[in-house]
Structure formats: C-alpha cells, structure tokens
Design an enzyme around this catalytic site. Structure first.
Site, short mmCIF file in Angstrom:
data_model
loop_
_atom_site.label_atom_id
_atom_site.label_comp_id
_atom_site.label_asym_id
_atom_site.label_seq_id
_atom_site.Cartn_x
_atom_site.Cartn_y
_atom_site.Cartn_z
N GLY A 97 -24.33 12.96 -10.34
CA GLY A 97 -24.28 11.41 -10.08
C GLY A 97 -24.25 11.22 -8.40
N ILE A 137 -21.73 10.73 -6.22
CA ILE A 137 -20.87 11.59 -5.43
C ILE A 137 -21.30 13.10 -5.50
CG2 ILE A 137 -18.62 12.60 -5.17
CD1 ILE A 137 -17.27 9.92 -6.20
N GLU A 185 0.94 -1.15 -0.11
CA GLU A 185 -0.06 -0.07 -0.15
C GLU A 185 0.85 1.24 0.02
OE1 GLU A 185 -3.50 0.97 -0.09
OE2 GLU A 185 -2.45 2.86 -0.29
N GLY A 239 -17.38 11.31 -12.13
CA GLY A 239 -17.09 10.01 -12.36
C GLY A 239 -15.74 9.54 -11.74
N GLY A 241 -7.99 2.41 1.63
CA GLY A 241 -8.30 3.07 0.20
C GLY A 241 -9.20 4.18 0.08
N THR A 242 -9.86 4.25 -0.77
CA THR A 242 -10.63 5.57 -1.17
C THR A 242 -11.94 5.32 -0.17
OG1 THR A 242 -10.07 5.66 -3.45
CG2 THR A 242 -12.35 6.59 -2.71
N GLY A 301 -21.86 17.40 -11.92
CA GLY A 301 -22.14 15.95 -12.02
C GLY A 301 -23.26 15.93 -11.02
N HIS A 357 -43.55 -4.16 15.74
CA HIS A 357 -44.12 -3.01 15.31
C HIS A 357 -43.82 -2.20 16.56
CE1 HIS A 357 -47.40 0.01 14.41
NE2 HIS A 357 -47.70 -0.04 15.71
N ASP A 411 -12.49 -1.51 -8.14
CA ASP A 411 -12.60 -0.32 -9.02
C ASP A 411 -11.99 -0.54 -10.19
OD1 ASP A 411 -14.51 0.61 -7.40
OD2 ASP A 411 -13.40 2.64 -7.04
P1 NAI Z 1 -21.36 9.07 -11.83
O1 NAI Z 1 -20.92 8.38 -12.98
O2 NAI Z 1 -22.33 8.53 -10.73
O3 NAI Z 1 -21.96 10.31 -12.08
C1 NAI Z 1 -21.15 11.63 -12.85
C2 NAI Z 1 -22.25 12.40 -13.59
O4 NAI Z 1 -21.39 13.47 -14.24
C3 NAI Z 1 -22.88 11.71 -14.68
O5 NAI Z 1 -24.58 11.86 -14.35
C4 NAI Z 1 -22.55 12.50 -16.09
O6 NAI Z 1 -23.69 12.56 -16.73
C5 NAI Z 1 -22.29 13.88 -15.37
N1 NAI Z 1 -21.22 14.80 -15.96
C6 NAI Z 1 -20.20 14.41 -16.53
N2 NAI Z 1 -19.55 15.49 -17.29
C7 NAI Z 1 -20.29 16.41 -17.03
C8 NAI Z 1 -20.10 18.03 -17.57
N3 NAI Z 1 -19.15 18.54 -18.26
N4 NAI Z 1 -21.28 18.55 -16.76
C9 NAI Z 1 -22.22 18.15 -16.33
N5 NAI Z 1 -22.26 17.00 -15.92
C10 NAI Z 1 -21.38 15.92 -16.34
O7 NAI Z 1 -19.99 9.46 -10.94
P2 NAI Z 1 -19.50 9.71 -9.62
O8 NAI Z 1 -20.82 10.26 -8.84
O9 NAI Z 1 -18.40 10.75 -9.60
O10 NAI Z 1 -19.30 8.41 -8.74
C11 NAI Z 1 -18.26 7.71 -9.23
C12 NAI Z 1 -18.55 6.27 -8.78
O11 NAI Z 1 -18.52 6.01 -7.68
C13 NAI Z 1 -19.96 5.94 -9.22
O12 NAI Z 1 -19.84 4.46 -9.89
C14 NAI Z 1 -20.57 5.55 -8.05
O13 NAI Z 1 -21.54 4.48 -8.08
C15 NAI Z 1 -19.58 5.31 -6.92
N6 NAI Z 1 -19.95 5.84 -5.95
C16 NAI Z 1 -21.11 5.18 -4.94
C17 NAI Z 1 -21.33 5.86 -3.72
C18 NAI Z 1 -22.69 4.97 -3.11
O14 NAI Z 1 -22.99 4.14 -3.78
N7 NAI Z 1 -23.08 5.82 -2.15
C19 NAI Z 1 -21.00 6.79 -2.99
C20 NAI Z 1 -19.62 7.29 -3.97
C21 NAI Z 1 -19.26 6.84 -5.12
#
Ligand code: NAI
Length: 464
Positions: free
Chosen positions: A180, A182, A36, A267, A42-43, A178, A440, A308
């Site tokens: 998504g 995060i 490591e 992402g 890790g993350t 984004g 309940h 990942d």
């Molecule tokens: P994500 O892929 O979930 O979302 C990224 C978003 O950014 C997408 O909707 C995309 O369309 C958008 N995007 C890309 N370029 C852009 C731009 N120029 N302008 C505006 N929007 C744009 O990625 P995220 O949220 O960064 O997460 C990364 C990974 O980590 C994912 O696979 C996620 O599932 C995982 N993760 C899961 C967690 C959980 O389950 N609680 C917590 C944190 C991360």
C-alpha cells in the site's frame, strides 16, 4: 478535590485534525482547549508525512548523485551517517511542532498535555486527575499501525512504520509486508539507502486502496523493478522464523525469503479504544471508526469526530478540512466538503498524485468521457531534470468538457496536482487549462498539453 476547567470546545488529539480545528474555532471566537497525550502534530508531523518526506528528499539526493556520472558529474560514493540523518529529520519535525505550539498560543488556545477520556456528557477526564467541562467535544484521536499476530511489533526484527522512520539501521535485506501507500513509500526510502527491498502484497495489485488506473500502476511497477525493488503480488505473508542467517519470511504459497528485517505496513486502524466513548453513547462501526453524520457529529449530542477516527481517507489534509468544517459548523457557518475531490500524493519514485475520478471510475459511472495524456519525456524541463518517466492524464466529460479527474505520475507530481485540484473542485473545463498561458519551460505545461490532447490539439505530442 479534582480541578475542573471550563471551555467552549475540548479537542482530544492535537494532530492535523485537532490543532487545525482548534485554530479555526479560536479564530471564530470560541474558547478552545486541546488535550494531547504525546507530541502536538500527531502522526503526520511526528511519525508520518513529515519525517517520510524529509527522508524522501534526503534519499533522492543519494539516488541523484549515484546517477550523476551519466551526465559527466562524478562524486565519490556517498557515505551515510545514519545518526546525523535521523537527527536532521528530528530537527525538521521539532521545528514544525514548535510552530504549532506557537500558533496555538497566539490564537489563545489552551493546550493540556495529558490523556483525555470521555467521562460523561460534556466532561473530559484527564490523566493528571483534573477534568475539563466542554460545551462541545471533538474526537481527533487519529490512528495506529495495524499489527498482524504472526509479526508482533515488539519483536526486534519486526518493524512498524514508526520504527522504520526512526532509522535504526539500514538492513541489507528488508521485506515489507503490504504494497500500500506506506509500504511503497518506505520501500522507496530504504531502497535508496541501499537495502535490497522485497514487497509482499496479498492482493493481485499494489496500491489497490487508491483509485488509480492500470497504466499508472504499471508505470510505477516498471520503475520499482528498474530500481531493484522486488514486488510479489497475490502473496500473503504467513509467518517468520529468526535463525543465524537472518529472518526467514514464509508466505502462504510455501515460498521462503531470507531477510534481515520485516516491516509490516498493512493498514492503520482508528485509535478509538479506551476513550470512554460507549459510556457517552458514541457508537463505533464494525471496523472501530466513530459513526458520524454528514456534519461529523457522533451519535452523542455535542460530540464530533474528525480525521482518521472516522471513516474516509486517512490523510492529514482531509483531517484538517474535517477540523475546519466542525469549527465552522459550530460557529454557524456550515461548510460542505466533497470527499471525492480530496487529492492524494504518494511519494514513490516516480511520485504519483491524483484528484477526482480515475479513467476507469469515470467510465464505470456511465458518462461519455474524453481522456488526454502527455508524457514527461516530451517536456523540455523534465528532460533537463533527467525526469523523463511518467505522464499526465486528464479525464473530462465528453459533452461539456468539465474536468472530472487528473492523475500524474512523474517528478514533483505531489506539487503539480494542486492546479488540477482547483480545476476539478471549481468545475473547470479542458479549455480553461488548455487556454491558460503556462510559463515555459516548466513541468505544469504537461497538464496544459494533456488537456489539449483531450481536445485533439496538443502541440508536442501526436493527438490520437
Ligand atoms: P493500505 O491499506 O494502503 O495498504 C496495506 C496493504 O497491505 C494492502 O494492499 C493489503 O492488501 C496489504 N496486506 C494486508 N495484509 C497482508 C498480508 N498478510 N500479507 C501481505 N499483504 C497484506 O495501508 P498503509 O499503506 O498501511 O497506509 C495506511 C493508511 O495511511 C492508508 O489509508 C493510506 O492512504 C494512508 N497514508 C497515506 C499516505 C499518502 O497519501 N502519501 C502516506 C501514508 C499513509
């Protein structure tokens, strides 16, 4: 003369994939070494799941105290000591990292703090000049946040998720690029801390990388709006300019937004560069993920990859299961994992959790289905918690009533999903949930009622 050490299994990366693989392999009798370069965990432990959840819970307190006056409890507005909050979050992380160190030690796993790269088949070169000879090598190197060129992470006004979790400040106005997982989790935290948050999402919908039904997404969007988070979809962030009034974020549709900081969460990409993979015949796909077969073996003999670094959901619990699979496969106990059944929990307000098929995917697969729902607003426990927002949804096969998928949006959804995960994984029927006595008043009663609703016999909602 370089020092050469020998091991049965050399694991590059000590995150939830690597350290879990190490412990399981050690339990099965292998001599294991984890390499490591940063901190164990890790993350997930250091800049992901754990700090996010610590801040999620701390900021939930903030929003609860703000709302408490509605039920006759008044507090002075809370003052936020950001340094103390960050230090507490750091302690939570440090405790867990310490726990992993102890677990590895007690299981007889060697840990080397260095950067490891593949030197040749069966050899890992270490940045301290030594090398490790390993019969099997596991790549568990994880991922990094994606950087988009107009928004470089080294600019002081641009944050990655790692920067945001350091809690350097609470910007008055925060733009998040984004929508998504995060982006929305950090939007929730900073909104509760007091920032005015605007989320800019390129695609027509938020959370589009997760298999969620429209009803779940629209419930979340209503809650985000109610909490004061602005969400712009179909909007691409294009560039920014720093001036004396703040940071001017320009979007492709020609709009400009004045903010104080921009957080980029578009992402993550696998950390597979500069590892010497090519020299050992380990192939990457076009997106940089390590190509693996159904046993997680790479294109090189005796080299495996997990978490990942390989295609699939980027989730800590998936990485850990990958690690267990590789350890058990190498010990002659092949382990099968159905990736369609990996639950996901998203820490927004309200929380979202899901497992198995959404209603739309189940319909698209051509199966006849039954769908049952139950609102949090009809649960006594939820009302007493002032958590009436959201619902449970169960999707099942119409012929044999086998549960195909569950989605929950509402309080504690992340904890509630595990009962559903057992149901889907074990092929349980709607009746199995409906006829199991649930205590309940509790939140899991909502899953029971949703299963009953699918069967047309829920008690506390009208069955249509
Ligand atoms: P994500 O892929 O979930 O979302 C990224 C978003 O950014 C997408 O909707 C995309 O369309 C958008 N995007 C890309 N370029 C852009 C731009 N120029 N302008 C505006 N929007 C744009 O990625 P995220 O949220 O960064 O997460 C990364 C990974 O980590 C994912 O696979 C996620 O599932 C995982 N993760 C899961 C967690 C959980 O389950 N609680 C917590 C944190 C991360």
């Amino acid at each position: 003369m370089p020092i050469i050490m020998k091991t049965d299994m050399g694991i590059i990366g000590g995150g939830p994939g690597g350290y879990v693989c190490a412990i399981r392999a050690a339990q099965l009798g292998l001599k294991v070494t984890v390499i490591e370069e940063k901190t164990l965990g890790g993350t997930c432990l250091n800049v992901g799941c754990i700090p996010t959840k610590a801040l999620f819970s701390a900021t939930k307190l903030l929003s609860q105290t703000a709302e408490a006056k509605q039920i006759g409890l008044t507090y002075a507005p809370p003052a936020i000591d950001l340094g103390k909050l960050a230090a507490w979050k750091g302690q939570v992380v440090a405790t867990l990292v310490g726990g992993i160190e102890t677990l590895l030690e007690k299981n007889g796993v060697d840990v080397i703090h260095a950067r490891g790269t593949l030197a040749s088949e069966g050899h890992i070169a270490l940045s301290d000049g030594s090398s490790l000879e390993a019969e099997h090598i596991v790549l568990a190197t994880g991922s990094d946040p994606v950087q988009i060129p107009p928004f470089p992470f080294d600019h002081p006004s641009i944050w990655s998720s790692d920067d945001a979790l350091e809690l350097p400040e609470v910007p008055e106005r925060l733009a998040i690029i984004g929508g998504g997982v995060i982006g929305l989790e950090l939007a929730t935290i900073y909104n509760r801390l007091g920032s005015h948050v605007i989320v800019v999402e390129l695609l027509p919908e938020i959370l589009s990388t997760v298999d969620l039904d429209r009803r779940t997404i629209s419930t979340l969007k209503r809650a985000l709006t109610k909490n004061g988070i602005d969400v712009l979809t179909n909007t691409a962030a294009e560039s920014f300019e720093q001036n004396e009034t703040g940071v001017l974020l320009r979007t492709q549709d020609g709009e400009e937004h004045v903010v104080d900081r921009i957080l980029v969460a578009v992402g993550r990409r696998p950390r597979t560069r500069d590892l010497g993979l090519e020299s050992c015949g380990v192939e990457l796909d076009e997106r940089g993920f390590v190509r693996v077969d159904d046993k997680l073996q790479t294109t090189a003999p005796n080299i495996y990859a997990i978490g990942d670094a390989v295609p699939g959901p980027m989730l800590a619990h998936k990485a850990s299961m990958d690690g267990v699979r590789v350890a058990e496969t190498l010990a002659g106990q092949p382990h099968v994992l159905n990736y369609d059944l990996i639950p996901q929990a998203i820490f927004t307000d309200p929380e979202i959790a899901s497992v198995g098929l959404s209603e739309s995917r189940a319909k698209a697969s051509g199966s006849e289905i039954l769908v049952g729902r139950f609102p949090f607003a009809a649960l006594g426990k939820a009302l007493g918690m002032r958590e009436a927002d959201g619902f449970f949804q169960v999707v099942a096969n119409a012929d044999d009533h086998r549960i195909l998928g569950v989605q929950i949006i509402g309080a504690e959804a992340s904890d509630l999903i595990s009962e559903a995960a057992i149901a889907v994984q074990s092929g349980l029927t709607l009746e199995a949930i409906a006829e199991t006595i649930h205590p309940h008043p509790t939140l899991p009663e909502g899953l029971k009622e949703a299963a009953e609703n699918a069967l047309g016999r829920a008690i506390h909602t009208v069955n249509r």
